[in-house]
Design an enzyme around this catalytic site. Sequence first.
Site, PDB file in Angstrom:
ATOM      1  N   SER A  14      -6.162  -5.176  -3.601  1.00  0.00           N
ATOM      2  CA  SER A  14      -7.187  -5.126  -2.559  1.00  0.00           C
ATOM      3  C   SER A  14      -7.849  -6.476  -2.393  1.00  0.00           C
ATOM      4  O   SER A  14      -7.942  -7.260  -3.325  1.00  0.00           O
ATOM      5  CB  SER A  14      -8.259  -4.078  -2.881  1.00  0.00           C
ATOM      6  OG  SER A  14      -9.272  -4.128  -1.884  1.00  0.00           O
TER       7      SER A  14
ATOM      8  N   HIS B 231      -9.446  40.934  -2.505  1.00  0.00           N
ATOM      9  CA  HIS B 231      -9.128  39.739  -3.293  1.00  0.00           C
ATOM     10  C   HIS B 231      -9.828  39.729  -4.651  1.00  0.00           C
ATOM     11  O   HIS B 231      -9.620  38.814  -5.432  1.00  0.00           O
ATOM     12  CB  HIS B 231      -9.471  38.472  -2.497  1.00  0.00           C
ATOM     13  CG  HIS B 231      -8.576  38.283  -1.306  1.00  0.00           C
ATOM     14  ND1 HIS B 231      -7.207  38.213  -1.425  1.00  0.00           N
ATOM     15  CD2 HIS B 231      -8.852  38.160   0.020  1.00  0.00           C
ATOM     16  CE1 HIS B 231      -6.678  38.046  -0.213  1.00  0.00           C
ATOM     17  NE2 HIS B 231      -7.660  38.024   0.680  1.00  0.00           N
TER      18      HIS B 231
ATOM     19  N   ARG C   4     -13.761   8.534  12.306  1.00  0.00           N
ATOM     20  CA  ARG C   4     -12.870   7.609  13.012  1.00  0.00           C
ATOM     21  C   ARG C   4     -12.003   8.375  14.001  1.00  0.00           C
ATOM     22  O   ARG C   4     -11.768   7.920  15.120  1.00  0.00           O
ATOM     23  CB  ARG C   4     -11.972   6.868  12.018  1.00  0.00           C
ATOM     24  CG  ARG C   4     -12.736   5.880  11.144  1.00  0.00           C
ATOM     25  CD  ARG C   4     -11.770   4.939  10.451  1.00  0.00           C
ATOM     26  NE  ARG C   4     -12.429   4.193   9.381  1.00  0.00           N
ATOM     27  CZ  ARG C   4     -11.851   3.197   8.708  1.00  0.00           C
ATOM     28  NH1 ARG C   4     -10.611   2.842   8.985  1.00  0.00           N
ATOM     29  NH2 ARG C   4     -12.500   2.559   7.747  1.00  0.00           N
TER      30      ARG C   4
ATOM     31  N   HIS D  95      -9.711   3.982  -3.882  1.00  0.00           N
ATOM     32  CA  HIS D  95     -10.530   2.812  -3.531  1.00  0.00           C
ATOM     33  C   HIS D  95     -10.678   2.731  -2.010  1.00  0.00           C
ATOM     34  O   HIS D  95     -11.773   2.558  -1.479  1.00  0.00           O
ATOM     35  CB  HIS D  95      -9.867   1.540  -4.075  1.00  0.00           C
ATOM     36  CG  HIS D  95     -10.358   0.260  -3.444  1.00  0.00           C
ATOM     37  ND1 HIS D  95     -10.008  -0.119  -2.160  1.00  0.00           N
ATOM     38  CD2 HIS D  95     -11.189  -0.708  -3.886  1.00  0.00           C
ATOM     39  CE1 HIS D  95     -10.606  -1.269  -1.862  1.00  0.00           C
ATOM     40  NE2 HIS D  95     -11.326  -1.640  -2.897  1.00  0.00           N
ATOM     41  N   ASN D  96      -9.568   2.870  -1.299  1.00  0.00           N
ATOM     42  CA  ASN D  96      -9.627   2.779   0.158  1.00  0.00           C
ATOM     43  C   ASN D  96     -10.399   3.950   0.758  1.00  0.00           C
ATOM     44  O   ASN D  96     -11.105   3.782   1.755  1.00  0.00           O
ATOM     45  CB  ASN D  96      -8.214   2.723   0.741  1.00  0.00           C
ATOM     46  CG  ASN D  96      -7.569   1.359   0.568  1.00  0.00           C
ATOM     47  OD1 ASN D  96      -7.866   0.651  -0.385  1.00  0.00           O
ATOM     48  ND2 ASN D  96      -6.693   0.989   1.471  1.00  0.00           N
TER      49      ASN D  96
ATOM     50  N   GLU E 199     -13.881   3.182   0.399  1.00  0.00           N
ATOM     51  CA  GLU E 199     -14.180   2.127   1.390  1.00  0.00           C
ATOM     52  C   GLU E 199     -14.480   2.762   2.758  1.00  0.00           C
ATOM     53  O   GLU E 199     -15.433   2.372   3.438  1.00  0.00           O
ATOM     54  CB  GLU E 199     -12.966   1.189   1.450  1.00  0.00           C
ATOM     55  CG  GLU E 199     -12.985   0.127   2.513  1.00  0.00           C
ATOM     56  CD  GLU E 199     -11.632  -0.622   2.538  1.00  0.00           C
ATOM     57  OE1 GLU E 199     -11.146  -1.045   1.467  1.00  0.00           O
ATOM     58  OE2 GLU E 199     -11.061  -0.766   3.631  1.00  0.00           O
TER      59      GLU E 199
ATOM     60  N   ASN F  81       0.843  -1.201   0.000  1.00  0.00           N
ATOM     61  CA  ASN F  81       0.000   0.000   0.000  1.00  0.00           C
ATOM     62  C   ASN F  81       0.873   1.243   0.000  1.00  0.00           C
ATOM     63  O   ASN F  81       0.905   1.996   0.964  1.00  0.00           O
ATOM     64  CB  ASN F  81      -0.892   0.020   1.243  1.00  0.00           C
ATOM     65  CG  ASN F  81      -2.251  -0.579   0.955  1.00  0.00           C
ATOM     66  OD1 ASN F  81      -2.725  -0.553  -0.183  1.00  0.00           O
ATOM     67  ND2 ASN F  81      -2.878  -1.105   1.991  1.00  0.00           N
TER      68      ASN F  81
ATOM     69  N   LYS G 132      -5.747   2.797  -6.059  1.00  0.00           N
ATOM     70  CA  LYS G 132      -5.923   1.962  -4.867  1.00  0.00           C
ATOM     71  C   LYS G 132      -6.199   2.853  -3.651  1.00  0.00           C
ATOM     72  O   LYS G 132      -7.032   2.541  -2.806  1.00  0.00           O
ATOM     73  CB  LYS G 132      -4.673   1.103  -4.618  1.00  0.00           C
ATOM     74  CG  LYS G 132      -4.654   0.371  -3.257  1.00  0.00           C
ATOM     75  CD  LYS G 132      -5.739  -0.660  -3.192  1.00  0.00           C
ATOM     76  CE  LYS G 132      -6.004  -1.391  -1.895  1.00  0.00           C
ATOM     77  NZ  LYS G 132      -5.128  -1.474  -0.804  1.00  0.00           N
TER      78      LYS G 132
HETATM   79  P1  NDP Z   1       3.353  -6.363   6.643  1.00  0.00           P
HETATM   80  O1  NDP Z   1       2.949  -5.065   6.148  1.00  0.00           O
HETATM   81  O2  NDP Z   1       3.083  -6.723   8.059  1.00  0.00           O
HETATM   82  O3  NDP Z   1       4.935  -6.523   6.373  1.00  0.00           O
HETATM   83  C1  NDP Z   1       5.665  -7.653   6.814  1.00  0.00           C
HETATM   84  C2  NDP Z   1       6.649  -8.097   5.740  1.00  0.00           C
HETATM   85  O4  NDP Z   1       7.565  -7.030   5.430  1.00  0.00           O
HETATM   86  C3  NDP Z   1       7.491  -9.259   6.204  1.00  0.00           C
HETATM   87  O5  NDP Z   1       7.713 -10.120   5.104  1.00  0.00           O
HETATM   88  C4  NDP Z   1       8.770  -8.566   6.641  1.00  0.00           C
HETATM   89  O6  NDP Z   1       9.893  -9.404   6.625  1.00  0.00           O
HETATM   90  C5  NDP Z   1       8.888  -7.530   5.581  1.00  0.00           C
HETATM   91  N1  NDP Z   1       9.774  -6.430   5.932  1.00  0.00           N
HETATM   92  C6  NDP Z   1       9.539  -5.447   6.832  1.00  0.00           C
HETATM   93  N2  NDP Z   1      10.585  -4.602   6.882  1.00  0.00           N
HETATM   94  C7  NDP Z   1      11.496  -5.054   5.997  1.00  0.00           C
HETATM   95  C8  NDP Z   1      12.788  -4.605   5.594  1.00  0.00           C
HETATM   96  N3  NDP Z   1      13.331  -3.486   6.098  1.00  0.00           N
HETATM   97  N4  NDP Z   1      13.436  -5.328   4.662  1.00  0.00           N
HETATM   98  C9  NDP Z   1      12.887  -6.437   4.133  1.00  0.00           C
HETATM   99  N5  NDP Z   1      11.688  -6.907   4.478  1.00  0.00           N
HETATM  100  C10 NDP Z   1      10.989  -6.223   5.395  1.00  0.00           C
HETATM  101  O7  NDP Z   1       2.798  -7.559   5.717  1.00  0.00           O
HETATM  102  P2  NDP Z   1       1.376  -7.748   5.017  1.00  0.00           P
HETATM  103  O8  NDP Z   1       1.475  -9.052   4.336  1.00  0.00           O
HETATM  104  O9  NDP Z   1       0.242  -7.479   5.937  1.00  0.00           O
HETATM  105  O10 NDP Z   1       1.333  -6.584   3.916  1.00  0.00           O
HETATM  106  C11 NDP Z   1       2.284  -6.494   2.872  1.00  0.00           C
HETATM  107  C12 NDP Z   1       1.981  -5.237   2.058  1.00  0.00           C
HETATM  108  O11 NDP Z   1       0.697  -5.379   1.471  1.00  0.00           O
HETATM  109  C13 NDP Z   1       1.942  -3.951   2.884  1.00  0.00           C
HETATM  110  O12 NDP Z   1       2.457  -2.897   2.118  1.00  0.00           O
HETATM  111  C14 NDP Z   1       0.469  -3.737   3.122  1.00  0.00           C
HETATM  112  O13 NDP Z   1       0.151  -2.381   3.312  1.00  0.00           O
HETATM  113  C15 NDP Z   1      -0.118  -4.274   1.824  1.00  0.00           C
HETATM  114  N6  NDP Z   1      -1.495  -4.740   1.905  1.00  0.00           N
HETATM  115  C16 NDP Z   1      -1.938  -5.437   2.978  1.00  0.00           C
HETATM  116  C17 NDP Z   1      -3.248  -5.869   3.040  1.00  0.00           C
HETATM  117  C18 NDP Z   1      -3.710  -6.661   4.211  1.00  0.00           C
HETATM  118  O14 NDP Z   1      -4.913  -6.980   4.243  1.00  0.00           O
HETATM  119  N7  NDP Z   1      -2.858  -7.026   5.148  1.00  0.00           N
HETATM  120  C19 NDP Z   1      -4.201  -5.614   1.968  1.00  0.00           C
HETATM  121  C20 NDP Z   1      -3.614  -4.939   0.849  1.00  0.00           C
HETATM  122  C21 NDP Z   1      -2.322  -4.508   0.845  1.00  0.00           C
HETATM  123  P3  NDP Z   1      10.296 -10.234   7.957  1.00  0.00           P
HETATM  124  O15 NDP Z   1       9.495 -11.485   7.918  1.00  0.00           O
HETATM  125  O16 NDP Z   1      11.768 -10.511   7.773  1.00  0.00           O
HETATM  126  O17 NDP Z   1      10.008  -9.372   9.142  1.00  0.00           O
END
Ligand code: NDP
Length: 473
Positions: free
Chosen positions: A128, A449, A287, A185-186, A189, A102, A182
């Site tokens: 999404s 103005h 919110r 979209h949010n 939402e 995101n 996106k």
């Molecule tokens: P998170 O946002 O919780 O991110 C965790 C992941 O990021 C892990 O794989 C972690 O690796 C990695 N990470 C964090 N910091 C670093 C770094 N400095 N270097 C390398 N890897 C790093 O995971 P989500 O799966 O929830 O979301 C992933 C993305 O998708 C985000 O951008 C989120 O906003 C987006 N998203 C999420 C949705 C949801 O419903 N959750 C929906 C749509 C989009 P490690 O395991 O080593 O810590």
Amino acid sequence: EKARIGVTGLAVMGRNLARNLARHGHPVAVHNRTAARTRALVDEFGDEGTFLPAETAERFAASLERPRRLVIMVKAGGPTDAVIDEFAPLLEPGDMIVDGGNANFVDTRRRESALRERGIHFVGAGISGGEEGALHGPSIMPGGSAESYAALGPLLEDIAAKVDGTPCCTHVGPDGAGHFVKMVHNGIEYADMQLIAESYDLLRHAAGLAPAEIAEVFRTWNTGRLGSYLIEITAEVLAHTDASTGRPFVDVVLDQAEQKGTGRWTVQTALDLGVPVGGIAEAVFARAVSGHAALREAARGLPGPPRAAIADPGFADAVEKALYASKIVAYAQGFHEIQAGSAEYGWNIDLGAMATIWRGGCIIRARFLDRIRAAYEADPRTPTLLTDDHFAEAAGDAQDAWREVVATAARLGIPAPGFSTALAYYDSLRADRLPAALTQGQRDFFGAHTYRRVDRDGSFHTLWGADRTEVTA
Ligand code: NDP
């Protein structure tokens, strides 16, 4: 064997996206900063398809067929930059990096332009649908070059949700267009959720219905024109009973809503573009209000009207109409923002196509989006969805009920910022004259103005401090 595509970042989203790709027969390379996650994925789900696990960035890049397709699914912001910095030196011209996180579209524009200089395609793709969507078919909004879409599109369309056989994925436009869409979209939402919350509040406190009864009302609405994922899950949440207390679940949840930021970005961006998105802004603010616990505690005793339940059997129908009309406004505002962003950044976004790819996979998926698609098919340049034949008729038909609901909320002291702002927007757009004329007069009075006139071209100023003659500015 080489992988057709790779995913780095294997938390819930990345893991499920990789599984989705593998389940569709695409060999997928998988990598995560912490290798334990990579191993866990292969241990648990290795039999779902072909996974090529890599413990180092070098091995990961080497395991991808060329041109490389590398999907980043890590925490948005600094982590995304860190991962790009780590992988970009391992890539060659023509390779593609997809950021499925995101990200803020401004960051995406910056990253795209920096990588373009090195011959690497950077594709900011909005995804999404949460973790279930990632696994079973999300709505995907990819930006970036047309060339990269030619190489990536078939794969992404393959794993996206399908509605009537049409994938919920299309090339949105250059650089940050995908993440911009996106973001909006949010924002939509947020507005949709706020309107549903207000509907619930009115049914509960104006009509005096219990949560389980309101769940039934939403179930009925879900079979009609409001049919959507959000209405469906609203019924589920309202019907749920808390196991430990036996009370309605909604009554044991702390009433302080949180947010991660995309709604706020939608409003901040709209302010920069000068696009009125009151429905989305009120949702973000609602919110925020809910979260200010000390402020609410201090004000709790302020006087309000007595809350007598109203005995109108038609009230639920009136709320349905108010909800539908307000929802039209929220979407009209969101699409206006996309239109404005597209014009500002030269993205040439097809608005009807955005409605089409939101019909499935994503959180705002709804029957209603077919209507939006039809509206843009009928007139791709329509200035607002509100004047489309169907929506104009629906809002016109709803207006008596809409006004009644807003008035009832005001009379009973039930906050309905979403409904109120939507109605005000509708009335503002249709107004013959707005009091903005007075605003201009005030601005000219205190700040010289200037103002324009209805009867002559040019800018004018009245000498307010002197004899009040009018001069050409
Ligand atoms: P998170 O946002 O919780 O991110 C965790 C992941 O990021 C892990 O794989 C972690 O690796 C990695 N990470 C964090 N910091 C670093 C770094 N400095 N270097 C390398 N890897 C790093 O995971 P989500 O799966 O929830 O979301 C992933 C993305 O998708 C985000 O951008 C989120 O906003 C987006 N998203 C999420 C949705 C949801 O419903 N959750 C929906 C749509 C989009 P490690 O395991 O080593 O810590």
